[in-house]
Design a protein around this motif. Structure first.
Motif, PDB file in Angstrom:
ATOM      1  N   LYS A 198       0.830  -1.208   0.000  1.00 26.16           N
ATOM      2  CA  LYS A 198       0.000   0.000   0.000  1.00 26.16           C
ATOM      3  C   LYS A 198       0.863   1.257   0.000  1.00 26.16           C
ATOM      4  O   LYS A 198       0.559   2.227  -0.690  1.00 26.16           O
ATOM      5  N   ILE A 199       1.940   1.237   0.767  1.00 24.01           N
ATOM      6  CA  ILE A 199       2.842   2.387   0.831  1.00 24.01           C
ATOM      7  C   ILE A 199       3.488   2.633  -0.517  1.00 24.01           C
ATOM      8  O   ILE A 199       3.607   3.778  -0.968  1.00 24.01           O
ATOM      9  N   ILE A 200       3.880   1.560  -1.199  1.00 28.69           N
ATOM     10  CA  ILE A 200       4.515   1.710  -2.505  1.00 28.69           C
ATOM     11  C   ILE A 200       3.525   2.273  -3.524  1.00 28.69           C
ATOM     12  O   ILE A 200       3.858   3.185  -4.288  1.00 28.69           O
ATOM     13  N   VAL A 201       2.302   1.768  -3.530  1.00 28.81           N
ATOM     14  CA  VAL A 201       1.301   2.243  -4.490  1.00 28.81           C
ATOM     15  C   VAL A 201       0.969   3.713  -4.243  1.00 28.81           C
ATOM     16  O   VAL A 201       0.950   4.525  -5.177  1.00 28.81           O
ATOM     17  N   VAL A 202       0.713   4.077  -3.006  1.00 28.63           N
ATOM     18  CA  VAL A 202       0.378   5.473  -2.697  1.00 28.63           C
ATOM     19  C   VAL A 202       1.577   6.377  -2.972  1.00 28.63           C
ATOM     20  O   VAL A 202       1.421   7.491  -3.491  1.00 28.63           O
ATOM     21  N   GLY A 203       2.773   5.899  -2.652  1.00 24.86           N
ATOM     22  CA  GLY A 203       3.967   6.689  -2.927  1.00 24.86           C
ATOM     23  C   GLY A 203       4.163   6.940  -4.415  1.00 24.86           C
ATOM     24  O   GLY A 203       4.542   8.043  -4.824  1.00 24.86           O
ATOM     25  N   LEU A 204       3.916   5.926  -5.228  1.00 21.85           N
ATOM     26  CA  LEU A 204       4.048   6.118  -6.673  1.00 21.85           C
ATOM     27  C   LEU A 204       2.981   7.055  -7.214  1.00 21.85           C
ATOM     28  O   LEU A 204       3.263   7.922  -8.054  1.00 21.85           O
ATOM     29  N   LEU A 205       1.749   6.900  -6.733  1.00 22.71           N
ATOM     30  CA  LEU A 205       0.680   7.774  -7.207  1.00 22.71           C
ATOM     31  C   LEU A 205       0.915   9.223  -6.803  1.00 22.71           C
ATOM     32  O   LEU A 205       0.758  10.137  -7.612  1.00 22.71           O
ATOM     33  N   ALA A 206       1.253   9.442  -5.551  1.00 23.03           N
ATOM     34  CA  ALA A 206       1.447  10.811  -5.071  1.00 23.03           C
ATOM     35  C   ALA A 206       2.802  11.374  -5.498  1.00 23.03           C
ATOM     36  O   ALA A 206       2.911  12.557  -5.814  1.00 23.03           O
ATOM     37  N   GLY A 207       3.813  10.521  -5.518  1.00 25.72           N
ATOM     38  CA  GLY A 207       5.160  11.004  -5.821  1.00 25.72           C
ATOM     39  C   GLY A 207       5.428  11.193  -7.289  1.00 25.72           C
ATOM     40  O   GLY A 207       6.210  12.066  -7.673  1.00 25.72           O
ATOM     41  N   ALA A 208       4.814  10.402  -8.140  1.00 24.28           N
ATOM     42  CA  ALA A 208       5.027  10.525  -9.577  1.00 24.28           C
ATOM     43  C   ALA A 208       3.742  10.886 -10.312  1.00 24.28           C
ATOM     44  O   ALA A 208       3.782  11.577 -11.328  1.00 24.28           O
ATOM     45  N   GLY A 209       2.612  10.434  -9.811  1.00 21.87           N
ATOM     46  CA  GLY A 209       1.344  10.652 -10.508  1.00 21.87           C
ATOM     47  C   GLY A 209       0.877  12.096 -10.485  1.00 21.87           C
ATOM     48  O   GLY A 209       0.470  12.644 -11.516  1.00 21.87           O
TER      49      GLY A 209
END
Length: 86
Positions: A12-23
């Motif tokens: 979950k941390i990886i998915v949210v991090g990718l969405l917020a950090g790159a998305g």
């Protein structure tokens, strides 16, 4: 399942991090690009009296840009809400 690492939480941390950090930055750049779409029958060129560049707008590009920027602002607001509510 490892007793030391909760892999579902890490996922979950990886998915949210990718969405917020790159998305969100990518969505912001799509909004900027949408503002630069040509067309719309507007004026193009330089306004010598005001010293500014005049660009014609594309209505669809403006709508897309507003949607992108609103989504980015909603994501930022959600992040702040989650941090403050914790």
């Amino acid at each position: 399942m490892n007793s030391w690492i909760d892999f579902s939480a890490v996922g979950k941390i990886i998915v949210v991090g990718l969405l917020a950090g790159a998305g969100l930055p990518a969505l912001f750049s799509v909004g900027i690009r949408a503002l630069a779409l040509p067309g719309g029958g507007g004026r193009h060129g330089t306004d010598a009296a005001a010293g500014t560049t005049v660009m014609g707008g594309n209505t669809a590009g403006l709508v897309l840009a507003v949607l992108c920027f609103a989504t980015v602002l909603a994501g930022i607001g959600l992040g702040i809400y989650i941090i403050v509510a914790a």
